[in-house]
Structures are given as structure tokens and as C-alpha cells.
Design a protein around this motif. Structure first.
Motif, PDB file in Angstrom:
ATOM      1  N   ALA A 199       7.133  -3.179  -5.771  1.00 23.13           N
ATOM      2  CA  ALA A 199       8.123  -2.139  -6.061  1.00 23.13           C
ATOM      3  C   ALA A 199       8.253  -1.919  -7.563  1.00 23.13           C
ATOM      4  O   ALA A 199       8.307  -0.770  -8.043  1.00 23.13           O
ATOM      5  N   ILE A 200       8.304  -3.014  -8.313  1.00 22.85           N
ATOM      6  CA  ILE A 200       8.404  -2.888  -9.773  1.00 22.85           C
ATOM      7  C   ILE A 200       7.135  -2.261 -10.347  1.00 22.85           C
ATOM      8  O   ILE A 200       7.194  -1.358 -11.195  1.00 22.85           O
ATOM      9  N   THR A 201       5.973  -2.713  -9.863  1.00 19.08           N
ATOM     10  CA  THR A 201       4.706  -2.156 -10.338  1.00 19.08           C
ATOM     11  C   THR A 201       4.607  -0.674 -10.013  1.00 19.08           C
ATOM     12  O   THR A 201       4.185   0.143 -10.856  1.00 19.08           O
ATOM     13  N   GLY A 202       4.998  -0.302  -8.790  1.00 21.54           N
ATOM     14  CA  GLY A 202       4.950   1.099  -8.393  1.00 21.54           C
ATOM     15  C   GLY A 202       5.864   1.962  -9.234  1.00 21.54           C
ATOM     16  O   GLY A 202       5.491   3.075  -9.648  1.00 21.54           O
ATOM     17  N   ALA A 203       7.076   1.466  -9.505  1.00 20.64           N
ATOM     18  CA  ALA A 203       8.015   2.235 -10.320  1.00 20.64           C
ATOM     19  C   ALA A 203       7.489   2.404 -11.739  1.00 20.64           C
ATOM     20  O   ALA A 203       7.591   3.490 -12.330  1.00 20.64           O
ATOM     21  N   ALA A 209       0.814  -1.223   0.000  1.00 25.34           N
ATOM     22  CA  ALA A 209       0.000   0.000   0.000  1.00 25.34           C
ATOM     23  C   ALA A 209       0.848   1.274   0.000  1.00 25.34           C
ATOM     24  O   ALA A 209       0.540   2.218  -0.755  1.00 25.34           O
ATOM     25  N   PRO A 210       1.922   1.374   0.807  1.00 29.33           N
ATOM     26  CA  PRO A 210       2.749   2.585   0.707  1.00 29.33           C
ATOM     27  C   PRO A 210       3.341   2.788  -0.681  1.00 29.33           C
ATOM     28  O   PRO A 210       3.425   3.922  -1.167  1.00 29.33           O
ATOM     29  N   LEU A 211       3.752   1.697  -1.326  1.00 29.18           N
ATOM     30  CA  LEU A 211       4.307   1.829  -2.676  1.00 29.18           C
ATOM     31  C   LEU A 211       3.254   2.279  -3.677  1.00 29.18           C
ATOM     32  O   LEU A 211       3.550   3.058  -4.592  1.00 29.18           O
ATOM     33  N   VAL A 212       2.024   1.803  -3.497  1.00 33.53           N
ATOM     34  CA  VAL A 212       0.930   2.267  -4.365  1.00 33.53           C
ATOM     35  C   VAL A 212       0.742   3.770  -4.227  1.00 33.53           C
ATOM     36  O   VAL A 212       0.688   4.505  -5.233  1.00 33.53           O
ATOM     37  N   TRP A 213       0.639   4.244  -2.976  1.00 31.69           N
ATOM     38  CA  TRP A 213       0.390   5.666  -2.774  1.00 31.69           C
ATOM     39  C   TRP A 213       1.621   6.509  -3.079  1.00 31.69           C
ATOM     40  O   TRP A 213       1.506   7.668  -3.478  1.00 31.69           O
ATOM     41  N   GLY A 214       2.814   5.919  -2.937  1.00 33.98           N
ATOM     42  CA  GLY A 214       4.015   6.632  -3.372  1.00 33.98           C
ATOM     43  C   GLY A 214       4.037   6.806  -4.874  1.00 33.98           C
ATOM     44  O   GLY A 214       4.430   7.860  -5.381  1.00 33.98           O
TER      45      GLY A 214
END
Length: 314
Positions: free
Chosen positions: A297-301, A151-156
Motif C-alpha cells: 500500500a505504501i509502495t503503491g501510494a 497485484a491490485p495495488l500495483v495496477w491501481g
């Protein structure tokens, strides 16, 4: 790649290498501020709880926006994003705590395992056997992989540093006041509902990644089936998704009766239809959690890079 994407990946790597800061953790500092704010304006009603939530989460968002705006150039923005990502992620520390419990179980020291488990869960651990201790650890790894990593990576990815800090503020407030008891039933209502809302995309992505990174096609099918069949029966609209998919992927059975301090007993729906958990399932759960975290992490990036491209075209 965008500075946001680079920062998210770098922050994820920092969390994997270093874990949480052992002293002066920013989240602990926020918790101290939140505790003092609660003492100043607590009242047993929802309006005060809304004030508490809006002020503290809004303050975190404003702080994040200021830090991002003041960063002089792409490199500085990437560094600020990396630092914020590292500060809000908790995947490595979650893994360490889970494996610490496993180490005690592996040597047959059940009392030590029960005591260490209190670092992960809020339930009464005094009477748990090795299987129930293992179940509690696997459930905590599943839920907190979503809450403290995905969730943090999504919102980041969506909101940059303000998204990272705002999400972590909301999640921390839920842990502090989002409880069903006499003190917080009304005051903590806004924090609990906001946390549920913010965790919706992260929990669904966690479920999809748990399926995608399952150890075999059969395990992936079981994870998907457990999501469809069992997730909605969980009291949390988000934890049910990740617990069900982890249960299916690992071939174990989660859920059941939990006893909390104060003699409160909660009977939760069973997730999955595999075997009862055992200590050997804890490392398997942390390995699945790591795969899910890497996928997030990859999806967020990629999402952050896509947003950057869209903004440049517009």
C-alpha cells in the motif's frame, strides 16, 4: 499527494477494517455476468476464449475509466479510487478464512478444519492431517496475498480505477475458466495467460516485501535464498516466488503432493528447507501477509504520487 495515492491508501484501510462486503459484492456480480457470457458464446477453442477475455476485461477497464473521468474533482476521484480499491482487495477476508481454519485446528477439530479449508483451496481436503491442512493454508495466504492485495495495488498505482477493475476482472476470469481440464484447456487459455502476465510485477514485489518484512535478518536471507533456489520449480511463474519467499521467511517447508477432486494428483516441488508446517504457522503467515500488504500500500501510494508529479512536469 495525488487523489490516486490517497484513494489507494484509503481503500486498503477500508479492506483492513471491513473486509469484503457480505452482500452484493461487485466481484460476485462480475462473476455472474461472466458466467452468462460464457453460456452465450462458449466453444472449445482459443479464439472464443480470447473473445471472452477481451470483452469482459475490456469492459471492466472501460467502466473504470468512465467512473474516474466522471468524478468531479480531486476529492471525488480519491473517493472513487478508494471504493474501487476496497472492492478489489481481499486481504482481510483472506486472513479471516485462514484464522477460522486455525481456530478449528487449535481446538483439535480436524474435520471442521478440513471443511473450512475448502473456502481457501480447490484441493481435496478429506484426508489431510493437521500439518497438511496448515500447509495448504500457508500456501493460500502466500499466493493470495500477491493476487488479492499486492497485484491490485500495483495496477491501481499504474492505472488508477481502470487498472484496479481490469486486473480484478482478469484474475476472476482465471479463477473461473483458467483450468487444465477438458472444458477449459483451450477456452480458458487466454484468461490464464493474461492473469500470469498481470501478476508478474505483483508477485515480484510480494517476494521483495516478504524478504524486507521478514521477522529477522536470518529469515530474510532464507527467504531470498528460497526464491533463488526454489521458485522456478513451481508450476506457476508467480506463485512460486511468493510461496518460496514465505517458506524461507517463516522457516517452513511448502509444496509436496496435492490431491484434487476427481483423483487428480499433483507433485509440486518443495519450497524452502525448514520444518513441516504446523497450526502455529498460520498466524505467523497472516502476520507476514499483513506486513507485505502494508508495504504494498505504501509502495503503491508513493508510485502513484511519483506518476502525478511526472505528469505535472510534462
Amino acid at each position: 499527494m495525488s487523489p490516486r495515492a490517497i484513494g489507494l491508501l484509503a481503500g486498503f484501510v477500508l479492506d483492513r477494517l471491513l473486509g469484503d462486503p457480505r452482500r452484493h459484492h461487485p466481484v460476485a456480480g462480475f462473476g455472474t455476468v461472466a458466467m452468462k457470457a460464457e453460456q452465450a458464446w462458449y466453444a472449445d477453442d482459443r479464439a472464443r476464449g480470447v473473445l471472452h477475455t477481451v470483452t469482459l476485461v475490456g469492459g471492466a477497464v472501460v467502466l473504470g475509466a468512465a467512473a474516474e473521468r466522471l468524478a468531479p474533482g480531486p476529492t471525488a476521484k480519491a473517493l472513487v479510487t478508494a471504493a474501487a480499491t476496497w472492492a478489489v482487495l481481499g486481504g482481510r477476508s483472506l486472513e479471516r478464512e485462514a484464522m477460522a481454519v486455525h481456530a478449528h485446528l487449535d481446538t483439535g477439530d480436524l474435520p471442521a478444519a478440513r471443511q473450512r479449508l475448502t473456502h481457501l483451496v480447490g484441493r481435496d481436503t478429506a484426508q489431510l492431517d493437521a500439518s497438511e491442512v496448515s500447509r495448504a493454508v500457508v500456501e493460500s495466504v502466500a499466493e493470495n496475498t500477491s493476487d488479492a492485495v499486492v497485484a491490485p495495488l500495483v495496477w491501481g498505482a499504474l492505472g488508477g480505477v481502470p487498472g484496479l477493475l481490469g486486473y480484478r476482472a482478469a484474475n476472476t476470469l482465471d479463477a473461473m475458466v483458467g483450468h487444465h481440464n477438458d472444458r477449459y484447456e483451450r477456452f480458458g487459455w487466454a484468461s490464464a495467460r493474461l492473469d500470469d502476465l498481470l501478476n508478474l510485477p505483483g508477485s515480484r514485489l510480494s517476494g521483495l516485501l516478504a524478504i524486507a518484512t521478514s521477522p529477522s535478518p536470518d529469515a530474510a536471507r532464507e527467504a531470498a535464498r528460497a526464491w533463488r533456489r526454489d521458485a522456478a520449480a513451481h508450476p506457476s511463474p508467480n506463485a512460486g516466488v511468493v510461496e518460496a519467499t514465505f517458506a524461507g521467511s517463516l522457516g517452513v517447508r511448502l509444496g509436496g503432493t496435492n490431491t484434487y477432486y476427481g483423483n487428480r494428483v499433483e507433485h509440486r516441488a518443495v519450497m524452502g528447507d525448514g520444518l513441516a508446517t504446523e497450526p502455529a504457522d498460520i498466524p505467523r503467515a497472516t502476520e507476514l501477509a499483513l506486513r507485505v500488504g502494508v508495504g504494498a500500500a505504501i509502495t503503491g501510494a508513493l508510485a502513484a504520487a511519483a506518476i502525478r508529479c511526472r505528469d505535472r512536469r510534462s
